[in-house]
Design a protein around this motif. Structure first.
Motif, short mmCIF file in Angstrom:
data_model
loop_
_atom_site.label_atom_id
_atom_site.label_comp_id
_atom_site.label_asym_id
_atom_site.label_seq_id
_atom_site.Cartn_x
_atom_site.Cartn_y
_atom_site.Cartn_z
N GLU A 97 -24.10 -37.58 48.16
CA GLU A 97 -24.86 -38.30 47.13
C GLU A 97 -24.99 -37.48 45.86
O GLU A 97 -24.94 -38.03 44.75
CB GLU A 97 -26.24 -38.69 47.67
CG GLU A 97 -27.01 -39.54 46.69
CD GLU A 97 -28.11 -40.35 47.37
OE1 GLU A 97 -28.53 -41.35 46.79
OE2 GLU A 97 -28.55 -39.95 48.46
N THR A 98 -25.13 -36.17 45.99
CA THR A 98 -25.26 -35.32 44.81
C THR A 98 -23.91 -34.97 44.19
O THR A 98 -23.86 -34.40 43.10
CB THR A 98 -25.99 -34.02 45.15
OG1 THR A 98 -25.25 -33.30 46.14
CG2 THR A 98 -27.40 -34.31 45.66
N GLY A 99 -22.82 -35.27 44.88
CA GLY A 99 -21.50 -34.96 44.37
C GLY A 99 -21.01 -33.57 44.71
O GLY A 99 -19.95 -33.15 44.22
N SER A 105 -28.28 -43.02 52.99
CA SER A 105 -28.48 -43.48 51.61
C SER A 105 -27.61 -44.69 51.28
O SER A 105 -27.99 -45.53 50.46
CB SER A 105 -28.22 -42.35 50.61
OG SER A 105 -26.95 -41.78 50.82
N SER A 120 -27.99 -46.91 48.02
CA SER A 120 -27.71 -45.97 46.94
C SER A 120 -26.43 -46.36 46.20
O SER A 120 -25.39 -46.61 46.82
CB SER A 120 -27.56 -44.55 47.49
OG SER A 120 -27.09 -43.68 46.46
N ARG A 172 -24.70 -44.35 44.51
CA ARG A 172 -23.87 -43.15 44.38
C ARG A 172 -22.85 -43.00 45.51
O ARG A 172 -21.98 -42.13 45.43
CB ARG A 172 -24.77 -41.90 44.35
CG ARG A 172 -25.74 -41.85 43.18
CD ARG A 172 -26.48 -40.53 43.14
NE ARG A 172 -27.44 -40.48 42.05
CZ ARG A 172 -28.71 -40.82 42.16
NH1 ARG A 172 -29.17 -41.25 43.34
NH2 ARG A 172 -29.53 -40.76 41.14
N ILE A 173 -22.96 -43.81 46.55
CA ILE A 173 -22.06 -43.72 47.69
C ILE A 173 -21.47 -45.09 47.97
O ILE A 173 -22.16 -46.11 47.90
CB ILE A 173 -22.79 -43.20 48.94
CG1 ILE A 173 -23.34 -41.79 48.70
CG2 ILE A 173 -21.86 -43.19 50.16
CD1 ILE A 173 -24.11 -41.23 49.88
N ASN A 202 -18.19 -40.45 46.93
CA ASN A 202 -19.14 -40.43 45.83
C ASN A 202 -18.56 -41.30 44.71
O ASN A 202 -17.39 -41.14 44.33
CB ASN A 202 -19.36 -39.00 45.35
CG ASN A 202 -20.34 -38.93 44.20
OD1 ASN A 202 -19.99 -39.22 43.07
ND2 ASN A 202 -21.57 -38.52 44.49
N THR A 203 -19.34 -42.22 44.20
CA THR A 203 -18.80 -43.20 43.25
C THR A 203 -18.43 -42.56 41.92
O THR A 203 -17.72 -43.19 41.12
CB THR A 203 -19.81 -44.33 43.01
OG1 THR A 203 -21.09 -43.78 42.67
CG2 THR A 203 -19.96 -45.18 44.26
N ALA A 204 -18.88 -41.32 41.65
CA ALA A 204 -18.49 -40.63 40.42
C ALA A 204 -17.31 -39.69 40.63
O ALA A 204 -16.90 -39.00 39.70
CB ALA A 204 -19.68 -39.84 39.87
N SER A 205 -16.73 -39.70 41.82
CA SER A 205 -15.68 -38.74 42.14
C SER A 205 -14.30 -39.15 41.61
O SER A 205 -13.38 -38.33 41.60
CB SER A 205 -15.58 -38.58 43.66
OG SER A 205 -15.13 -39.80 44.25
#
Length: 329
Positions: free
Chosen positions: A175-177, A190, A195, A197-198, A89-92
């Motif tokens: 995707e949702t984290g 995704s 996406s 997010r991934i 996840n890109t926000a991880s």
């Protein structure tokens, strides 16, 4: 003639066997396949086949049954470099393999699927990220997968593993984290759809995988061909099966080599000839080897990883798993 029911996925290098172009000497073979290769695995474990393709971890787990039913032929129908199988996840905040420590990681199908064994082993060997340093969620990447009940499911003490809830997919959780990362043979849909997010942990995974091969000589195998033990004692039979699989593979390899003379005009992928030439320089003339000798380093590495990850009760060797008549291949 010996009658055999044989299960395998229809790869380009097994197609000549499946369609009858290549015969197994002395054998009346009935080949069967399935839309999902794991269905072939399950049918072999349940007794539907005499010889069949099996994921390496599925095969090795049977050695901890009361009576291990199979031995392996050193035929590897499926292999793939696996640094590309790690998604984040890109926000991880995960930008380095060491960042996986302390994170929740999804894993496709079961704890210790074939790519997962390779990835966990590499993470432990090269980055000191052992499985007990993560939390694990098992399930399907793009479609829900129930827990497999037809094969042993060991989980070592001290490792936190749970199955995804009914209806959940690991791709959606990533995707949702809700999970931070994912190890999967399947690419999240995704990500294919673009996406943001991934992402892959290794954006230039091809360069990383090529460097891994240069350094280790390992082209990771995922699957092996298993045979029932009562048939494995027939040296002539196992040699005939081995020769036929090797001949089928050689037909496909020859098509690639000869296709280079015409710039692979029968292949739809642009610049394929340049890729083929680069791969050939790195991997050699037999870039998809069968036999024990050419694969011992990779097999021994997988066997060690499998034991270290608590998936095998004892450290197995090539002599333990391969049919004796083919140990010299």
């Amino acid at each position: 003639m010996t009658e055999l029911r044989i299960g395998t996925y229809r790869y380009e290098h097994t197609a000549a066997l499946v369609d009858g172009t290549v015969a197994i000497e002395g054998v009346d073979a009935s080949f069967e396949t399935a839309p999902l290769v794991s269905d072939v695995f399950e049918r072999m474990v349940r007794g539907d086949f005499d010889v069949a393709e099996l994921g390496l971890t599925y095969f090795l787990r049977t050695f901890d049954l009361d009576v291990a039913p199979f031995l392996a032929l050193p035929i590897f129908p499926n292999r793939n470099f696996r640094h590309s199988a790690i998604f984040v996840n890109t926000a991880s905040g995960i930008t380095d393999p060491r960042d996986l420590a302390g994170k929740t990681v999804g894993e496709f199908a079961l704890y210790g699927h074939d790519p997962g064994v390779w990835v966990k082993g590499i993470l432990a060997d090269e980055h000191d990220v052992t499985p007990d340093r993560c939390r694990w969620v098992v399930g399907g990447t793009n479609h829900p997968i129930p827990s497999f009940g037809w094969i042993p499911q060991p989980v070592p003490a001290g490792v936190d593993v749970r199955h995804a809830e009914d209806g959940e997919t690991l791709g959606a959780l990533l995707e949702t984290g809700e999970i931070d990362a994912l190890i999967s043979v399947d690419v999240p849909q995704s990500l294919v759809d673009g996406s943001p997010r991934i992402a892959r942990l290794y954006p230039d995974h091809v360069a990383v995988e090529r460097e891994y091969y240069r350094r280790t000589g390992i082209f990771p195998m995922m699957h092996v061909v298993a045979i029932r033990k009562e048939l494995a004692a027939d040296a002539g039979l196992v040699r005939a099966i081995y020769r036929a699989f090797a001949e089928s593979k050689e037909i496909t390899a020859r098509q690639y080599r000869e296709g280079a003379l015409k710039q692979h005009m029968g292949v739809m992928t642009p610049w394929f000839s340049a890729l083929f030439a680069e791969n050939r320089r790195l991997l050699g003339e037999d870039w998809w080897p069968y036999g024990v000798g050419a694969n011992r380093t990779a097999v021994d590495t997988f066997l060690r990883y499998h034991h270290e990850q608590g998936l095998s009760a004892r450290l197995l060797t090539s002599e333990d798993i391969f049919v004796p008549a083919l140990l010299g291949t």
